[in-house]
Structures are given as C-alpha cells and as structure tokens.
Design an enzyme around this catalytic site. Structure first.
Site, PDB file in Angstrom:
ATOM      1  N   LYS A 161       0.822  -1.218   0.004  1.00 26.39           N
ATOM      2  CA  LYS A 161      -0.188  -0.030   0.088  1.00 26.39           C
ATOM      3  C   LYS A 161       0.827   1.258  -0.094  1.00 26.39           C
ATOM      4  CE  LYS A 161      -3.631  -2.317   2.572  1.00 26.39           C
ATOM      5  NZ  LYS A 161      -4.201  -2.170   3.844  1.00 26.39           N
ATOM      6  N   ALA A 199       1.027  -3.757  11.199  1.00 27.31           N
ATOM      7  CA  ALA A 199       1.818  -3.283  10.428  1.00 27.31           C
ATOM      8  C   ALA A 199       2.071  -1.921  10.114  1.00 27.31           C
ATOM      9  CB  ALA A 199       2.291  -4.274   9.281  1.00 27.31           C
ATOM     10  N   CYS A 252      -0.316   0.904   6.238  1.00 35.00           N
ATOM     11  CA  CYS A 252      -0.908   0.147   7.458  1.00 35.00           C
ATOM     12  C   CYS A 252      -1.656  -1.409   7.112  1.00 35.00           C
ATOM     13  CB  CYS A 252      -1.805   0.854   8.376  1.00 35.00           C
ATOM     14  SG  CYS A 252      -1.328   2.621   8.730  1.00 35.00           S
ATOM     15  N   ASP A 253      -1.491  -2.306   7.933  1.00 29.68           N
ATOM     16  CA  ASP A 253      -2.388  -3.433   7.516  1.00 29.68           C
ATOM     17  C   ASP A 253      -2.404  -4.146   8.889  1.00 29.68           C
ATOM     18  OD1 ASP A 253      -4.075  -4.644   5.314  1.00 29.68           O
ATOM     19  OD2 ASP A 253      -2.947  -6.440   6.410  1.00 29.68           O
ATOM     20  N   GLN A 254      -3.463  -4.939   8.972  1.00 29.66           N
ATOM     21  CA  GLN A 254      -3.414  -5.825  10.359  1.00 29.66           C
ATOM     22  C   GLN A 254      -4.199  -7.171   9.931  1.00 29.66           C
ATOM     23  OE1 GLN A 254      -6.853  -4.867  13.121  1.00 29.66           O
ATOM     24  NE2 GLN A 254      -5.262  -4.870  14.776  1.00 29.66           N
TER      25      GLN A 254
END
Length: 199
Positions: free
Chosen positions: A59, A112, A75-77
């Site tokens: 991203k 993250a 960001c990612d989860q």
C-alpha cells in the site's frame, strides 16, 4: 516541517488517530488487490505478521509512486488463531461463526506500519497483541451482534475494543494502538527520526 505526509488508507479511525496526535497529512487509497497479494504468501508459508507487513508495504509503495517526494504511511492488520487467518466478516452469520471460534481462546492481532517515499521502503514495523476472549454463549453472541450491528462487519474479528466489543475479552496483552490497527508510538518515533514531524 516541509515533508508531505500521506496516509495510504481511507480508514476514518486511522485518520482520527493521526489527527488526534497533531499530525498533518492527506489520505489516498492504494490500488492493490489485497487478497491477490496475500494468497500466494500464505501458500508459501508466510506468517500472519509477514503478511501484514507485506500488505502495508504494498500500500505504501503504491501510493508513494503516485505522490512524488511524499512520505507515505501504509498500514495493515491480520488476525490469526493458530494457523487460521481471519478477515472482516462478510455478513452477520460469518461474524457469529468468528466469535464462536474465538470464544475462550487467545487470538493474535498483527499490526504493521510502513513508511515509503518514491517507491522505496524507508522503514517497517510490526506489533503484536494477544487477545483472550472469555467463554461466550450463543445467546450473548447474538445479543452482542444485534447491539453493534454493521460495525461487526467493518472490523477483522467482528469487534471494536473501543466500544461494546471490549466486553468480549477476559485478557489483552498488547498496546492499544496495535489493537486498533496503527502502531502509533513506533510510527511517531520514526517520523521524528525522518524529520517529518517536530521533535
């Protein structure tokens, strides 16, 4: 500070976290197919932490290539229970099944955050939280989902700890910002190191 910051997310909650921290930034959505990126990663044995980091990086890179000179926050989860990976539930029945699986168990949230500029990664970080749900009976799960409605469908795990979802838990080990999907303290420290914010 003259560095332009861009959040590679349209998440109102992540935006609110940065705004509340006094950060000036704009937002842009990444043009990536997350499921297409993550499928081969899981097939090759990548951990949920790795997948969160790779998605956050994809991203950030995508948006940084469209915003020359800007520092982009990606960001990612991911949520994992043992070897099983979970995504946002697509309907209330899927939300109910997720909560039944989590009942009485400890799952892991992997959050993250990545900084990128001009298509290159500057920094990456993953934080982990361990979330232990109390034993939930079917009646309580039904009442909970009736109370929160579509909010359950907008969150991995079918809960928000900042709302009634906190009642689902017996124990939480991890930073609040990790749980809500943006490891803010490490991010702010790196933004200061990169001279993107005052400090």
């Amino acid at each position: 500070m003259t560095v332009k910051l861009v959040l590679a997310s349209k998440s109102p909650f992540r935006s609110a976290l940065l705004k509340n921290a006094g950060i000036e930034f704009s937002t842009a959505s990444a043009d990536i197919d997350e499921r297409a990126v993550e499928a081969p990663l899981y097939e090759s044995g990548a951990t949920p932490e790795d997948v969160a980091q790779i998605l956050a990086e994809a991203k950030a890179i995508d948006v940084s290539e469209k915003n020359p000179g800007a520092v982009v926050i990606g960001c990612d989860q991911t949520l994992s229970l043992g070897d099983e990976i979970f995504h946002k539930p697509h309907d209330m029945e899927a939300a109910r099944r997720q909560l039944q699986k989590f009942s009485g168990k400890t799952h892991q949230l992997n959050s993250a955050v990545v900084l990128a500029r001009d298509g290159k990664t500057l920094w990456r970080h993953v934080s982990i939280a361990h979330m232990t749900m109390r034993d939930l009976d079917a009646g309580f799960i039904g009442r909970y989902l009736g109370r929160v409605g579509d909010i359950a469908l907008s969150n991995v795990g079918a809960y928000q700890v900042e709302g009634p979802g906190i009642q689902l838990f017996e124990k939480i080990d991890g930073d609040y910002f990790t749980i809500v999907g943006l490891p803010l303290l490490p991010l702010l420290a790196e933004l200061r190191r990169e001279k993107c914010i005052d400090g």
